[in-house]
Design a protein around this motif. Structure first.
Motif, mmCIF file in Angstrom:
data_model
loop_
_atom_site.group_PDB
_atom_site.id
_atom_site.type_symbol
_atom_site.label_atom_id
_atom_site.label_comp_id
_atom_site.label_asym_id
_atom_site.label_seq_id
_atom_site.Cartn_x
_atom_site.Cartn_y
_atom_site.Cartn_z
ATOM 1 N N GLN A 175 0.834 -1.207 0.000
ATOM 2 C CA GLN A 175 0.000 0.000 0.000
ATOM 3 C C GLN A 175 0.862 1.249 0.000
ATOM 4 O OE1 GLN A 175 -2.937 0.173 3.189
ATOM 5 N NE2 GLN A 175 -2.858 2.414 3.210
ATOM 6 N N ARG A 176 1.896 1.264 0.846
ATOM 7 C CA ARG A 176 2.776 2.430 0.919
ATOM 8 C C ARG A 176 3.566 2.615 -0.372
ATOM 9 N NH1 ARG A 176 4.483 5.170 4.825
ATOM 10 N NH2 ARG A 176 6.683 4.993 4.183
ATOM 11 N N ALA A 177 3.890 1.497 -1.035
ATOM 12 C CA ALA A 177 4.662 1.561 -2.265
ATOM 13 C C ALA A 177 3.790 1.711 -3.509
ATOM 14 C CB ALA A 177 5.535 0.309 -2.403
ATOM 15 N N ASN A 178 2.472 1.630 -3.307
ATOM 16 C CA ASN A 178 1.526 1.747 -4.415
ATOM 17 C C ASN A 178 1.780 0.690 -5.495
ATOM 18 O OD1 ASN A 178 -0.703 2.850 -5.742
ATOM 19 N ND2 ASN A 178 0.548 4.329 -6.898
ATOM 20 N N ILE A 179 1.955 -0.560 -5.039
ATOM 21 C CA ILE A 179 2.088 -1.687 -5.958
ATOM 22 C C ILE A 179 1.140 -2.791 -5.514
ATOM 23 C CG2 ILE A 179 4.510 -1.164 -6.499
ATOM 24 C CD1 ILE A 179 5.334 -3.389 -4.597
ATOM 25 N N SER A 180 0.995 -3.803 -6.342
ATOM 26 C CA SER A 180 0.093 -4.909 -6.041
ATOM 27 C C SER A 180 0.589 -5.702 -4.835
ATOM 28 C CB SER A 180 -0.009 -5.835 -7.252
ATOM 29 O OG SER A 180 -0.527 -7.097 -6.893
ATOM 30 N N PRO A 181 -0.306 -6.007 -3.862
ATOM 31 C CA PRO A 181 0.098 -6.851 -2.730
ATOM 32 C C PRO A 181 0.605 -8.213 -3.185
ATOM 33 C CG PRO A 181 -1.977 -5.762 -2.260
ATOM 34 C CD PRO A 181 -1.683 -5.506 -3.702
ATOM 35 N N THR A 182 -0.002 -8.758 -4.241
ATOM 36 C CA THR A 182 0.444 -10.052 -4.759
ATOM 37 C C THR A 182 1.866 -9.961 -5.289
ATOM 38 O OG1 THR A 182 -1.820 -10.650 -5.338
ATOM 39 C CG2 THR A 182 -0.051 -11.877 -6.423
ATOM 40 N N TRP A 183 2.134 -8.891 -6.027
ATOM 41 C CA TRP A 183 3.469 -8.717 -6.607
ATOM 42 C C TRP A 183 4.516 -8.570 -5.503
ATOM 43 C CZ3 TRP A 183 6.766 -9.783 -9.958
ATOM 44 C CH2 TRP A 183 7.832 -8.963 -10.344
#
Length: 279
Positions: free
Chosen positions: A43-51
């Motif tokens: 969330q903090r990195a603004n990427i997919s949790p799966t990734w």
């Protein structure tokens, strides 16, 4: 492609994630393990949790530079940690991002001050002097008497008549300095930051415009400098350039007198300067 294994990138990500305090980032709730959860980092990195989960599991291949920069920001990595993240994830350091300096540590200033007979200063990649010792003020330039915006070495060389008069071979020095300045600014990714200074000097100094147009690149590492000092006479100095560990934006220059007798004279002048400054 770099080898992403549980013992490299994945382990590094997990270790840094578990060191973070959830409360400091506004995350609450009971936790079975320390640190942030994987989805919180995502969330903090603004990427997919799966990734992100795949990266911590050593799956999914090599991430892009953009993803690594986002993760570095999300994990609050220091600059050395960010570089290490890139080496693990892509096998290369990140592209240079120039950051202007806010000065030096008290420890580094104390180191400069111990060099009582050796002029020394610390400069940025754009060649602004941010720290110096008393010997530098005595032999080279008293930077403390200059306005902060005028403590640029390149500007001084091409704008200061007194510095030109002290230089044994001003033209050779100036040509070398322009090449070394170009190399430092490019290496630090600061060419856009120095564009105004280059334009200013190109307009005010025909010599600078000519030297800059030669496109020379020089390495400032070590050598011999000779100056004609108005009080000390001819001063020969061996100089060495040093990087400041953990601060790629800074470099330190140290000038050692070749003649022990001259070193003693400089030391006396430094002591006299300190005595006169006392109330």
């Amino acid at each position: 492609m770099p080898d992403i294994t549980p013992n490299s990138l994945a382990a590094f990500l997990k270790d840094r994630r578990t060191r973070l305090d959830p409360a400091a980032f506004g995350f609450s709730g009971r936790r079975r393990t320390p640190g942030l959860r994987r989805e919180e980092v995502a969330q903090r990195a603004n990427i997919s949790p799966t990734w992100y989960t795949w990266l911590e599991q050593g799956r999914g291949g090599a991430p892009s530079a953009d993803v690594l920069n986002r993760i570095a920001s999300g994990l609050m990595l220091t600059e050395p940690e960010r570089e290490h993240l890139f080496m693990l994830g892509l096998g290369r350091p990140p592209e240079v991002r120039y950051k202007s300096t806010e000065g030096i540590t008290p420890r580094l200033q104390r180191l400069l001050d111990t060099l009582d007979a050796s002029p020394a200063f610390v400069k940025t990649a754009t060649w602004d002097v941010v720290a110096w010792n008393a010997a530098a003020a005595v032999v080279l330039t008293d930077y403390g008497k200059l306005p902060e915006g005028q403590r640029n070495l390149l500007r001084q060389i091409f704008s200061s008549p007194s510095l030109r008069a002290k230089s044994h071979d001003w033209e050779g020095l100036a040509r070398f300095v322009v090449g070394a300045f170009r190399a430092d600014a490019a290496r630090a990714g600061a060419m856009s930051e120095v564009s105004d200074l280059v334009d200013e000097l190109s307009k005010s100094s025909p010599e600078f415009a000519a030297f800059w147009g030669e496109n020379d690149v020089r390495l400032q590492s070590d050598g011999l400098k000779r100056i004609e000092h108005p009080d000390l006479g001819t001063v020969e100095l061996e100089y060495s350039a040093f990087s400041v560990d953990g601060r790629p934006d800074l470099g330190m220059m140290v000038y050692n007198p070749v003649d022990p007798a001259m070193a003693a004279r400089i030391r006396r002048r430094v002591a006299e300067r300190a005595a006169s400054a006392k109330p």
